[in-house]
Motif scaffolding. Structure first.
Motif, PDB file in Angstrom:
ATOM      1  N   LYS A 100      36.347  37.639  46.139  1.00  0.00           N
ATOM      2  CA  LYS A 100      37.373  38.895  46.140  1.00  0.00           C
ATOM      3  C   LYS A 100      36.747  39.782  47.153  1.00  0.00           C
ATOM      4  CE  LYS A 100      37.766  39.009  41.037  1.00  0.00           C
ATOM      5  NZ  LYS A 100      37.580  39.493  39.878  1.00  0.00           N
ATOM      6  N   PRO A 101      37.176  39.345  48.468  1.00  0.00           N
ATOM      7  CA  PRO A 101      36.366  40.069  49.660  1.00  0.00           C
ATOM      8  C   PRO A 101      37.706  41.207  50.219  1.00  0.00           C
ATOM      9  CG  PRO A 101      37.167  38.062  50.328  1.00  0.00           C
ATOM     10  CD  PRO A 101      37.138  38.095  49.074  1.00  0.00           C
ATOM     11  N   PRO A 102      37.590  42.220  50.722  1.00  0.00           N
ATOM     12  CA  PRO A 102      36.270  42.668  51.115  1.00  0.00           C
ATOM     13  C   PRO A 102      35.492  43.358  50.292  1.00  0.00           C
ATOM     14  CG  PRO A 102      37.784  44.149  51.733  1.00  0.00           C
ATOM     15  CD  PRO A 102      38.584  42.969  51.326  1.00  0.00           C
ATOM     16  N   TYR A 103      34.040  43.187  50.207  1.00  0.00           N
ATOM     17  CA  TYR A 103      33.319  43.804  49.119  1.00  0.00           C
ATOM     18  C   TYR A 103      32.569  45.212  49.607  1.00  0.00           C
ATOM     19  CZ  TYR A 103      33.349  39.352  47.059  1.00  0.00           C
ATOM     20  OH  TYR A 103      33.562  38.065  46.403  1.00  0.00           O
ATOM     21  N   LYS A 104      32.824  46.148  48.738  1.00  0.00           N
ATOM     22  CA  LYS A 104      32.277  47.444  48.754  1.00  0.00           C
ATOM     23  C   LYS A 104      30.814  47.417  48.445  1.00  0.00           C
ATOM     24  CE  LYS A 104      36.611  50.007  48.362  1.00  0.00           C
ATOM     25  NZ  LYS A 104      36.421  50.699  49.801  1.00  0.00           N
ATOM     26  N   PRO A 105      30.077  48.299  48.683  1.00  0.00           N
ATOM     27  CA  PRO A 105      28.763  48.317  48.426  1.00  0.00           C
ATOM     28  C   PRO A 105      28.312  48.426  46.937  1.00  0.00           C
ATOM     29  CG  PRO A 105      28.974  49.813  50.201  1.00  0.00           C
ATOM     30  CD  PRO A 105      30.217  49.566  49.862  1.00  0.00           C
ATOM     31  N   ASP A 106      29.394  48.778  46.185  1.00  0.00           N
ATOM     32  CA  ASP A 106      28.895  49.007  44.653  1.00  0.00           C
ATOM     33  C   ASP A 106      29.779  47.761  44.113  1.00  0.00           C
ATOM     34  OD1 ASP A 106      31.807  49.675  45.233  1.00  0.00           O
ATOM     35  OD2 ASP A 106      31.721  51.397  43.980  1.00  0.00           O
ATOM     36  N   ALA A 107      30.384  46.603  44.650  1.00  0.00           N
ATOM     37  CA  ALA A 107      30.986  45.804  43.989  1.00  0.00           C
ATOM     38  C   ALA A 107      29.986  44.749  43.142  1.00  0.00           C
ATOM     39  CB  ALA A 107      31.445  44.870  45.131  1.00  0.00           C
ATOM     40  N   THR A 108      30.126  44.345  42.005  1.00  0.00           N
ATOM     41  CA  THR A 108      29.437  43.483  41.441  1.00  0.00           C
ATOM     42  C   THR A 108      29.039  42.101  41.854  1.00  0.00           C
ATOM     43  OG1 THR A 108      30.588  44.182  39.269  1.00  0.00           O
ATOM     44  CG2 THR A 108      29.240  42.313  39.020  1.00  0.00           C
TER      45      THR A 108
END
Length: 307
Positions: free
Chosen positions: A120-128
């Motif tokens: 599930k990109p793009p990944y934010k810093p708070d992504a699981t």
């Protein structure tokens, strides 16, 4: 604040560590580079798995910042050496985090995009996070140690596959692609499945230094826990190999895009694009174009091979 510009860099003999050391040194910081197997004459030999040795060097050098770049980063090696990886990537990180916390030293922990599963990109810093391989799991465990250390002031910086001024072609998973280009072996299959974002170590070093300056200038305003930095060009290993061939006017007809998944290979995520907007909002803009960066990194090796 000038007197507090002292930094300790772990993994200073490695590809990223050398760049970080050079960046801080060039900006007037007093630097102490730590290494173990490749310490040489200019770096301090310290086994990070030895807590007493870690404590001694921090007591002696009194840094305001530590950049923790040391790690076993090769996924295939990690799969075969889980216990040794745990000792370096997790236990040593815990020693360092606790010693930094007790001294009020700010810790920058270098982590990886492989903490994500690539679905599930793009990944934010708070992504699981959901790492697929042992390497990603070890770095996520290191992140957990950093977050869980009481009284520690720290930031975690996740980065993808790196390249730059390598000491040997195989030092980077990107520069090593030159070997297949030069070999000219017919029907050489090169991975064309995983999407990568090649990132120059100098760009990461710039971010580390900039964040350290922010910490010194704003000691009561600590940066967020997690940040991402990455190159902004999506390429598979096949794309990179073809680009290398084109840049140096080498034959590429023997390179074949491999779109099959090897069931026996170490699992790797499909696309771990990192969202870098948090650092970009702070004014960071360092994105070395792949053509520019790889040309500088490989020119001498191509010249040697052609002679």
């Amino acid at each position: 604040m000038a007197a507090n510009r002292r930094v300790v860099i772990t993994g200073a003999s490695g590809l990223l560590g050398r760049a970080v050391l050079a960046e801080f040194s060039g900006k007037g910081w007093s630097t102490t580079g730590l290494a173990f197997s490749r310490s040489g004459e200019t770096l301090r030999k310290v086994d990070l798995r030895d807590r007493a040795a870690v404590a001694d060097v921090l007591t002696e050098t009194k840094p305001s910042v530590v950049v923790h770049a040391a790690a076993e980063r090769r996924p295939d090696v990690v799969e075969k050496n889980a216990e040794a990886t745990e000792a370096l990537n997790v236990s040593a990180t815990q020693f360092l985090a606790e010693e930094c916390a007790s001294r009020g030293i700010f810790l920058f922990y270098i982590s990886t995009d492989y903490v994500f599963d690539g679905t599930k990109p793009p990944y934010k810093p708070d992504a699981t996070p959901n790492p697929l391989n042992t390497y990603g799991k070890s770095k996520l465990a290191g992140e957990g140690v950093v977050r869980g250390t009481a009284a520690l002031k720290a930031s975690i910086l996740r980065v993808p596959v790196l390249y730059g001024a390598v000491e040997y072609i195989g030092e980077s998973a990107i520069t090593v692609l030159l070997n297949a280009v030069l070999a000219k072996k017919p029907n050489t299959k090169v991975n064309h499945v995983q999407r990568r974002y090649p990132t120059h170590v100098n760009d990461v070093a710039t971010v580390c230094h900039g964040m350290a300056e922010h910490v010194l200038a704003n000691p009561s305003s600590v940066p967020g826990t997690h940040y991402h930095w990455s190159g902004n060009e999506m390429m598979t290993k096949y794309d990179m190999s073809v680009a290398i061939a084109d840049i140096f006017h080498l034959d590429k007809d023997h390179l074949v895009p491999d779109t099959t998944a090897d069931p026996n290979a170490t699992p790797r995520p499909h696309d771990c694009q990192l969202d870098c907007t948090g650092l970009e909002a702070l004014g960071f803009i360092a994105h070395t174009p792949f053509k520019e960066g790889i040309t500088a990194a490989l020119a001498k090796y191509v010249e040697t091979a052609s002679n």
